[in-house]
Design a protein around this motif. Sequence first.
Motif, PDB file in Angstrom:
ATOM      1  N   ILE A  62      -5.115 -19.499 -47.449  1.00 21.02           N
ATOM      2  CA  ILE A  62      -6.516 -19.791 -47.750  1.00 21.02           C
ATOM      3  C   ILE A  62      -7.394 -18.901 -46.880  1.00 21.02           C
ATOM      4  N   ASP A  63      -8.269 -18.147 -47.516  1.00 24.27           N
ATOM      5  CA  ASP A  63      -9.173 -17.255 -46.798  1.00 24.27           C
ATOM      6  C   ASP A  63     -10.478 -18.006 -46.529  1.00 24.27           C
ATOM      7  N   LEU A  64     -10.593 -18.583 -45.327  1.00 22.75           N
ATOM      8  CA  LEU A  64     -11.782 -19.362 -44.980  1.00 22.75           C
ATOM      9  C   LEU A  64     -13.045 -18.517 -44.990  1.00 22.75           C
ATOM     10  N   MET A  65     -12.944 -17.253 -44.581  1.00 23.70           N
ATOM     11  CA  MET A  65     -14.138 -16.399 -44.555  1.00 23.70           C
ATOM     12  C   MET A  65     -14.651 -16.138 -45.968  1.00 23.70           C
ATOM     13  N   ALA A  66     -13.747 -15.873 -46.903  1.00 23.23           N
ATOM     14  CA  ALA A  66     -14.161 -15.665 -48.298  1.00 23.23           C
ATOM     15  C   ALA A  66     -14.739 -16.956 -48.874  1.00 23.23           C
ATOM     16  N   ALA A  67     -14.129 -18.094 -48.534  1.00 17.70           N
ATOM     17  CA  ALA A  67     -14.652 -19.376 -49.017  1.00 17.70           C
ATOM     18  C   ALA A  67     -16.047 -19.629 -48.463  1.00 17.70           C
ATOM     19  N   ALA A  68     -16.260 -19.314 -47.194  1.00 21.96           N
ATOM     20  CA  ALA A  68     -17.582 -19.505 -46.581  1.00 21.96           C
ATOM     21  C   ALA A  68     -18.634 -18.637 -47.263  1.00 21.96           C
ATOM     22  N   VAL A  69     -18.286 -17.395 -47.575  1.00 19.02           N
ATOM     23  CA  VAL A  69     -19.219 -16.501 -48.267  1.00 19.02           C
ATOM     24  C   VAL A  69     -19.550 -17.065 -49.643  1.00 19.02           C
ATOM     25  N   ASP A  70     -18.521 -17.508 -50.373  1.00 15.70           N
ATOM     26  CA  ASP A  70     -18.771 -18.097 -51.692  1.00 15.70           C
ATOM     27  C   ASP A  70     -19.711 -19.293 -51.601  1.00 15.70           C
ATOM     28  N   VAL A  71     -19.466 -20.184 -50.631  1.00 19.62           N
ATOM     29  CA  VAL A  71     -20.310 -21.368 -50.471  1.00 19.62           C
ATOM     30  C   VAL A  71     -21.749 -20.956 -50.179  1.00 19.62           C
ATOM     31  N   GLN A  72     -21.934 -19.982 -49.289  1.00 21.37           N
ATOM     32  CA  GLN A  72     -23.287 -19.533 -48.940  1.00 21.37           C
ATOM     33  C   GLN A  72     -24.010 -18.906 -50.133  1.00 21.37           C
ATOM     34  N   LEU A  73     -23.256 -18.299 -51.041  1.00 23.20           N
ATOM     35  CA  LEU A  73     -23.852 -17.680 -52.228  1.00 23.20           C
ATOM     36  C   LEU A  73     -23.969 -18.654 -53.398  1.00 23.20           C
ATOM     37  N   GLY A  74     -23.624 -19.920 -53.155  1.00 22.23           N
ATOM     38  CA  GLY A  74     -23.743 -20.929 -54.194  1.00 22.23           C
ATOM     39  C   GLY A  74     -22.625 -20.897 -55.218  1.00 22.23           C
ATOM     40  N   ARG A  75     -21.546 -20.190 -54.891  1.00 14.33           N
ATOM     41  CA  ARG A  75     -20.388 -20.121 -55.797  1.00 14.33           C
ATOM     42  C   ARG A  75     -19.321 -21.096 -55.342  1.00 14.33           C
ATOM     43  N   ARG A  76     -18.557 -21.594 -56.278  1.00 16.11           N
ATOM     44  CA  ARG A  76     -17.416 -22.450 -55.941  1.00 16.11           C
ATOM     45  C   ARG A  76     -16.277 -21.539 -55.482  1.00 16.11           C
ATOM     46  N   PRO A  77     -15.746 -21.754 -54.269  1.00 13.18           N
ATOM     47  CA  PRO A  77     -14.646 -20.897 -53.795  1.00 13.18           C
ATOM     48  C   PRO A  77     -13.422 -21.007 -54.700  1.00 13.18           C
ATOM     49  N   ALA A  78     -12.767 -19.885 -54.910  1.00 18.84           N
ATOM     50  CA  ALA A  78     -11.525 -19.861 -55.702  1.00 18.84           C
ATOM     51  C   ALA A  78     -10.378 -20.208 -54.767  1.00 18.84           C
ATOM     52  N   LEU A  79     -10.093 -21.491 -54.656  1.00 20.11           N
ATOM     53  CA  LEU A  79      -9.038 -21.961 -53.749  1.00 20.11           C
ATOM     54  C   LEU A  79      -7.894 -22.557 -54.546  1.00 20.11           C
ATOM     55  N   THR A  80      -6.694 -22.237 -54.135  1.00 22.22           N
ATOM     56  CA  THR A  80      -5.519 -22.855 -54.724  1.00 22.22           C
ATOM     57  C   THR A  80      -4.868 -23.713 -53.654  1.00 22.22           C
ATOM     58  N   GLU A  81      -4.365 -24.866 -54.048  1.00 21.48           N
ATOM     59  CA  GLU A  81      -3.718 -25.753 -53.087  1.00 21.48           C
ATOM     60  C   GLU A  81      -2.340 -25.205 -52.753  1.00 21.48           C
ATOM     61  N   PRO A  82      -2.043 -25.064 -51.455  1.00 15.97           N
ATOM     62  CA  PRO A  82      -0.719 -24.567 -51.063  1.00 15.97           C
ATOM     63  C   PRO A  82       0.387 -25.495 -51.553  1.00 15.97           C
ATOM     64  N   LYS A  83       1.537 -24.913 -51.886  1.00 12.90           N
ATOM     65  CA  LYS A  83       2.687 -25.722 -52.308  1.00 12.90           C
ATOM     66  C   LYS A  83       3.166 -26.592 -51.152  1.00 12.90           C
ATOM     67  N   THR A  84       3.109 -26.057 -49.949  1.00 13.82           N
ATOM     68  CA  THR A  84       3.528 -26.789 -48.762  1.00 13.82           C
ATOM     69  C   THR A  84       2.441 -26.683 -47.712  1.00 13.82           C
ATOM     70  N   TRP A  85       2.012 -27.831 -47.199  1.00 14.57           N
ATOM     71  CA  TRP A  85       1.041 -27.844 -46.108  1.00 14.57           C
ATOM     72  C   TRP A  85       1.790 -27.888 -44.790  1.00 14.57           C
ATOM     73  N   HIS A  86       1.346 -27.095 -43.824  1.00 10.13           N
ATOM     74  CA  HIS A  86       1.901 -27.124 -42.480  1.00 10.13           C
ATOM     75  C   HIS A  86       0.836 -27.733 -41.582  1.00 10.13           C
ATOM     76  N   THR A  87       1.200 -28.716 -40.798  1.00 12.77           N
ATOM     77  CA  THR A  87       0.246 -29.439 -39.982  1.00 12.77           C
ATOM     78  C   THR A  87       0.478 -29.160 -38.509  1.00 12.77           C
ATOM     79  N   GLY A  88      -0.605 -29.054 -37.780  1.00 15.87           N
ATOM     80  CA  GLY A  88      -0.506 -28.869 -36.335  1.00 15.87           C
ATOM     81  C   GLY A  88      -1.643 -29.582 -35.661  1.00 15.87           C
ATOM     82  N   ALA A  89      -1.517 -29.735 -34.371  1.00 21.81           N
ATOM     83  CA  ALA A  89      -2.578 -30.372 -33.606  1.00 21.81           C
ATOM     84  C   ALA A  89      -2.584 -29.795 -32.210  1.00 21.81           C
ATOM     85  N   GLY A  90      -3.747 -29.737 -31.650  1.00 19.97           N
ATOM     86  CA  GLY A  90      -3.858 -29.324 -30.256  1.00 19.97           C
ATOM     87  C   GLY A  90      -4.112 -30.552 -29.411  1.00 19.97           C
TER      88      GLY A  90
END
Length: 102
Positions: A62-90
Amino acid sequence: MLDALGEFTASIAGALSAEPWVFHLEVFVGAGPDGRPSLHFLEAGYLGGAEIPFVWREVHGIDLMAAAVDVQLGRRPALTEPKTWHTGAGCSSRRRCPRPAG
């Protein structure tokens, strides 16, 4: 815990902006006197610092920077849900931190 974090995140994000935005949120997590999660806001920022956008692209595809640009321009980001999510925590503490589940 995830339900409590989801509700907390929605309330914080909604309080900071009525419009969609790409952000990171830092929260102190503890236990209240009743044993339920106790959540305290630390900070929220645009995208996230350090290598967060690059790690998300590499780990989740997932390209967060591209998604942020799309959101700022009023476009819906083209996001696909990953087949596998990897979780982490600090965790930062003077005491030993538990290992994240999953």
